[in-house]
Each structure stands twice: as structure tokens, then as C-alpha cells.
Design a protein around this motif. Structure first.
Motif, PDB file in Angstrom:
ATOM      1  N   ALA A 161      75.327  95.111 -25.128  1.00 12.90           N
ATOM      2  CA  ALA A 161      74.733  95.735 -23.901  1.00 12.90           C
ATOM      3  C   ALA A 161      75.550  94.691 -23.026  1.00 12.90           C
ATOM      4  N   PRO A 162      75.952  95.706 -21.937  1.00 12.26           N
ATOM      5  CA  PRO A 162      76.495  95.407 -20.249  1.00 12.26           C
ATOM      6  C   PRO A 162      75.963  94.203 -19.871  1.00 12.26           C
ATOM      7  N   PRO A 163      76.618  93.683 -18.656  1.00 18.36           N
ATOM      8  CA  PRO A 163      75.704  92.689 -17.941  1.00 18.36           C
ATOM      9  C   PRO A 163      75.111  93.521 -16.922  1.00 18.36           C
ATOM     10  N   ALA A 164      73.789  92.902 -16.042  1.00 23.63           N
ATOM     11  CA  ALA A 164      72.551  93.664 -16.116  1.00 23.63           C
ATOM     12  C   ALA A 164      73.798  93.888 -14.457  1.00 23.63           C
ATOM     13  N   ASP A 165      74.236  93.198 -13.822  1.00 23.82           N
ATOM     14  CA  ASP A 165      75.139  93.277 -12.616  1.00 23.82           C
ATOM     15  C   ASP A 165      75.606  94.839 -12.567  1.00 23.82           C
TER      16      ASP A 165
ATOM     17  N   LYS B 284      81.843  96.133 -14.226  1.00 27.64           N
ATOM     18  CA  LYS B 284      83.039  96.883 -13.615  1.00 27.64           C
ATOM     19  C   LYS B 284      84.425  95.972 -14.203  1.00 27.64           C
ATOM     20  N   LEU B 285      83.766  94.441 -13.664  1.00 25.05           N
ATOM     21  CA  LEU B 285      84.856  93.665 -14.128  1.00 25.05           C
ATOM     22  C   LEU B 285      84.491  93.163 -15.807  1.00 25.05           C
ATOM     23  N   MET B 286      83.963  93.258 -16.154  1.00 24.01           N
ATOM     24  CA  MET B 286      83.544  93.132 -17.929  1.00 24.01           C
ATOM     25  C   MET B 286      84.386  94.510 -18.427  1.00 24.01           C
ATOM     26  N   ASP B 287      84.593  95.305 -18.167  1.00 26.03           N
ATOM     27  CA  ASP B 287      84.985  96.263 -18.512  1.00 26.03           C
ATOM     28  C   ASP B 287      86.261  96.505 -17.886  1.00 26.03           C
ATOM     29  N   VAL B 288      87.229  96.000 -17.092  1.00 23.58           N
ATOM     30  CA  VAL B 288      88.341  95.936 -16.593  1.00 23.58           C
ATOM     31  C   VAL B 288      89.018  94.968 -17.767  1.00 23.58           C
ATOM     32  N   LEU B 289      87.999  93.928 -17.907  1.00 21.02           N
ATOM     33  CA  LEU B 289      88.770  92.983 -18.910  1.00 21.02           C
ATOM     34  C   LEU B 289      89.047  92.903 -20.150  1.00 21.02           C
ATOM     35  N   GLN B 290      87.929  94.137 -20.807  1.00 19.98           N
ATOM     36  CA  GLN B 290      88.572  94.476 -22.019  1.00 19.98           C
ATOM     37  C   GLN B 290      88.963  95.780 -22.584  1.00 19.98           C
ATOM     38  N   SER B 291      89.717  95.903 -21.141  1.00 22.78           N
ATOM     39  CA  SER B 291      90.628  97.493 -21.103  1.00 22.78           C
ATOM     40  C   SER B 291      91.887  96.485 -20.756  1.00 22.78           C
ATOM     41  N   LEU B 292      91.905  95.325 -20.661  1.00 27.90           N
ATOM     42  CA  LEU B 292      93.054  94.742 -21.014  1.00 27.90           C
ATOM     43  C   LEU B 292      93.726  94.574 -22.278  1.00 27.90           C
TER      44      LEU B 292
ATOM     45  N   ALA C 122      96.692  95.240 -13.542  1.00 27.41           N
ATOM     46  CA  ALA C 122      95.715  95.875 -13.692  1.00 27.41           C
ATOM     47  C   ALA C 122      94.793  95.449 -13.512  1.00 27.41           C
ATOM     48  N   VAL C 123      94.255  94.794 -12.617  1.00 30.14           N
ATOM     49  CA  VAL C 123      93.085  94.508 -12.668  1.00 30.14           C
ATOM     50  C   VAL C 123      93.115  94.655 -11.662  1.00 30.14           C
ATOM     51  N   ALA C 124      93.590  94.299 -10.098  1.00 28.41           N
ATOM     52  CA  ALA C 124      93.748  94.577  -9.021  1.00 28.41           C
ATOM     53  C   ALA C 124      93.808  96.336  -8.635  1.00 28.41           C
ATOM     54  N   GLU C 125      94.206  97.164  -9.493  1.00 24.62           N
ATOM     55  CA  GLU C 125      94.604  98.228  -9.229  1.00 24.62           C
ATOM     56  C   GLU C 125      92.766  98.919 -10.048  1.00 24.62           C
ATOM     57  N   GLN C 126      92.190  98.252 -10.500  1.00 25.35           N
ATOM     58  CA  GLN C 126      90.851  99.286 -10.298  1.00 25.35           C
ATOM     59  C   GLN C 126      89.725  98.852  -9.124  1.00 25.35           C
ATOM     60  N   LEU C 127      89.831  97.120  -9.123  1.00 27.39           N
ATOM     61  CA  LEU C 127      88.771  96.249  -8.026  1.00 27.39           C
ATOM     62  C   LEU C 127      90.174  95.621  -7.445  1.00 27.39           C
TER      63      LEU C 127
END
Length: 395
Positions: free
Chosen positions: A215-219, A224-232, A274-279
Motif C-alpha cells: 500500500a502506498p503512503p497516504a500523502d 511520488k518520492l517513494m515511486d522515484v526511489l523504487q524506480s532507481l 534521477a530524483v531531481a529530474e522527476q522532483l
């Protein structure tokens, strides 16, 4: 890649001496610099070095303490100086074996309270360390590091159950090898490395419970940050979390990830890009560190009790020990049975056949020649045209 400013700082021993000479506690120093007590303790033990504005503020405070000590040097008593030195040595001995714990509340280092810290505030002087048993030392390490390690492992895997399981397995392994872990300079790093290795094992994808995403975070920002981390890539994600999340130095990060320092630096740079590109808001390392801390702290992940972990680890050891004994007994039994039913004497195999000489060749009618065939045909023709055969008749 180097982020340490050029502001000079005294040695870790000198930092402790200046603080003790002014009868200040680590908590008071932390409040004046704007950090936690555990961070000050890490600076004074030499495990980490301050960076950025924190380094400048810490340098100014130490310089102020040094000037104040110089002003009072003419009236300082030799006995007081000796007492301060004795207190510094006692504090160094108390700080050296104590494990440094990562992240408070999630990414700032935390460590067990110093025995000498309470003595300084009370003014009674340094007290002797009370010897701890192995279980008490393990429980102290677990209580101060397990909750933060669970949150860090959650950022690494994105799965809450796997994060708890990884930390629990890591501490069970630490309890099994406690004589080795107890003398390690940084037992928390030992446990963290074991937890990360277990969490990043590729065999988890074969488990039925891990076929569906957690289950993803509520916020929304946290998602978004969790998705970016898991994409690395896993190696980049782990290096980024250790450097920008936990706050390790570059050499420590490279050592824990078993990579060279240039390789670890390149992984950090590529992961940040990679993180700065999406966030784009997290392009600044300080902002990324803050968001990682908030994301880890937003999850209420509790670790099981230390006694349960020790009990489960001991139960696992007993199970595998009994399994090994049972397998050994089975092998011994099969060996005894084989020796029981095996033949007791040797039966030689028949010798291979050998050619026999002196046997006469086979005799008998040979092949018909052309003359024999011609005679045979002639006889057949004559019989077919002659008188009939006489057949005996009974009278």
C-alpha cells in the motif's frame, strides 16, 4: 562531490576537552548549534564531521569556548584541570564502545545515552561503568536502533512487512554472532548492512506475498518520492539512502556498500539527477535529506520486542541444530544398514572369454556348384516326364 567546508575544526579529543572544561553537556552544545545530542556525540567521537552551516556554527562555538578558557587560564586551578582531563578520559572510554545508531527520528544518528553524561550534569564526577551482560547490551542496541532501521529499510524496499522482517533477521544474526558484533567499532552499521542485504535479496520476488505491491503512503508527495526511489536501481537507491538519508560520509558509504569511493560518488550523483529530474524541488541535497527524513518518519513502523527477537533467533538456531543432528543420524543409520546387508565375502566376476585353438572346422555339404545345379535341373525334368511312382497297395 566533497561537501565539507574549509572551516577548520579542532580534533575530536580537543572538542570534548573544551566542552568539559566549560562544564557543558552535549545536550547544551546541541541546543546552541541546532542539532541533536547524538549528532554532537558523533562529532566528538570522530565518526562524522559537521558540514555546511552546522560546521561553521560549531566552529564558532568551539572558538568561543577556547577564548573563554584562555581568559580563565591565569586563575584556573591545576587540580580542576586534572579533574577535567580525568572526566574527558572517562567520557572517551564511555563513548568508544557505545554503538552509534542511525537516524533520529529517521535519518539522523542516534546512540545510547552516555553513562558519563549524567555524571557531568550532576557534578559528582565520572562514575565507573556498570558491566552489562550480553543480553542487556543487545537489548540496549536493539531499543535505540531497531525502530530507525525499520523505517530506513522501508525506504529501501517500499514494503512494510519486509522491512520489519529484514531488521528482525539482522538482529537475530547479530545475536547469534554477538561476540563478533559486540567488539565491532560500529555495531549499528553491522546490523544495517545485514538488514539491507536481506531486504535486497532477489529471491523475495518469488514469494506469493510479494507479488502484489504494498500500500502506498497516504500523502501524494510521499507517494511520488517513494515511486522515484523504487524506480532507481537497487545499488543506487541504497547508496543514496545511506549518504543523503542516514547521513554517512562518502568513505563510510562506500565501505558499507562494498564499492570504491569514486563508484559510490558516481552512484550518488546519478541517483540525485534521477530524483531531481522527476522532483525538481529536491535538487538541493538538504531538501532531499529533509524529505527522506519526513517520509521515513511518516510511517508508524514498530519493531517487535528485543526479547522476542532473541527468543526467535535462539529457536531458529535450535531448529537448525536439531535438523543437522537428525540428518547426521540418518546418514549414520543408512551407513550402518548398508554395512549390515552388504555381502561379507568377495565374489570374483567371471573371466572374459578367450579364443580356443585346435578345433577342426565345421564339415558338411557345401555350396552347389554350377555343375551340381545343372545336374539337379536335368534330373527334375526327367522325373516329371517318366512313369508314375509306384505306390504300395495293401492286399
Amino acid at each position: 562531490m566533497t561537501q565539507s567546508p574549509a572551516t577548520p575544526l579542532p580534533t575530536p579529543t580537543e572538542r570534548r576537552r573544551l566542552r568539559v572544561a566549560r562544564s557543558l553537556t552535549q545536550t547544551q552544545i546541541a541546543e546552541r548549534v541546532g542539532v541533536t545530542r547524538e549528532t554532537v556525540r558523533s562529532w566528538e567521537t570522530g565518526r562524522t564531521a559537521p558540514r555546511g552551516r552546522k560546521r561553521e556554527a560549531y566552529a564558532r562555538l568551539l572558538a568561543e569556548l577556547g577564548r573563554a578558557e584562555t581568559g580563565k587560564a591565569g586563575t584556573a586551578d591545576a587540580g580542576a584541570r586534572k579533574e577535567a582531563d580525568t572526566r574527558t578520559k572517562a567520557e572517551a572510554r564511555a563513548a568508544r564502545p557505545a554503538p552509534a545508531v542511525a537516524a533520529a527520528p529517521a535519518a539522523v544518528r542516534e546512540a545510547p545515552p552516555e553513562p558519563a553524561e549524567a555524571d557531568e550534569s550532576s557534578g559528582d564526577g565520572p562514575a565507573r561503568e556498570r558491566p552489562r551482560s550480553a543480553s542487556e547490551a543487545f537489548d540496549a542496541l536493539y531499543a535505540h536502533s531497531a525502530p530507525h532501521l525499520v523505517r530506513q529499510t522501508y525506504l529501501l524496499t517500499g514494503r512494510r512487512t519486509l522491512a520489519r522482517e529484514s531488521v528482525e533477521r539482522a538482529f537475530q544474526l547479530a545475536w547469534q554472532r554477538w561476540p563478533e558484533v559486540a567488539v565491532d567499532p560500529d555495531p549499528v552499521s553491522w546490523v544495517r548492512a545485514a538488514a539491507y542485504e536481506y531486504a535486497m535479496s532477489p529471491w523475495h520476488r518469488l514469494r506469493p506475498a510479494h507479488r502484489q505491491p504494498d500500500a502506498p503512503p497516504a500523502d501524494a508527495d510521499d507517494r511520488k518520492l517513494m515511486d522515484v526511489l523504487q524506480s532507481l536501481p537497487p545499488a543506487y537507491r541504497r547508496t543514496l539512502l545511506l549518504y543523503d538519508g542516514v547521513g554517512l560520509d562518502l568513505p563510510e558509504t562506500a565501505a558499507e556498500t562494498e564499492a570504491s569511493t569514486p563508484a559510490a560518488a558516481n552512484r550518488i550523483l546519478h541517483a540525485r539527477e534521477a530524483v531531481a529530474e522527476q522532483l525538481p524541488d529536491l535538487a538541493v541535497p538538504e531538501q532531499l535529506h529533509r524529505r527522506l527524513t519526513e517520509l521515513a518518519g511518516a510511517e508508524k513502523l514498530d519493531a517487535p520486542g528485543s526479547t522476542l527477537v532473541r527468543g526467535a533467533g535462539e529457536k531458529r538456531v535450535r531448529f537448525w541444530t536439531r535438523t543437522a543432528i537428525a540428518v547426521t543420524a540418518l546418514i549414520v543409520g543408512m551407513t550402518v544398514l548398508t554395512l549390515r546387508v552388504a555381502p561379507t565375502h568377495y565374489e570374483p566376476t567371471p573371466a572374459p572369454g578367450a579364443p580356443i585353438s585346435g578345433v577342426p572346422p565345421l564339415t558338411g555339404p557345401g555350396h552347389y556348384t554350377q555343375e551340381d545345379l545343372a545336374l539337379r535341373e536335368a534330373l527334375k525334368k526327367r522325373l516329371s516326364g517318366g512313369p508314375e511312382r509306384l505306390a504300395p497297395v495293401a492286399e
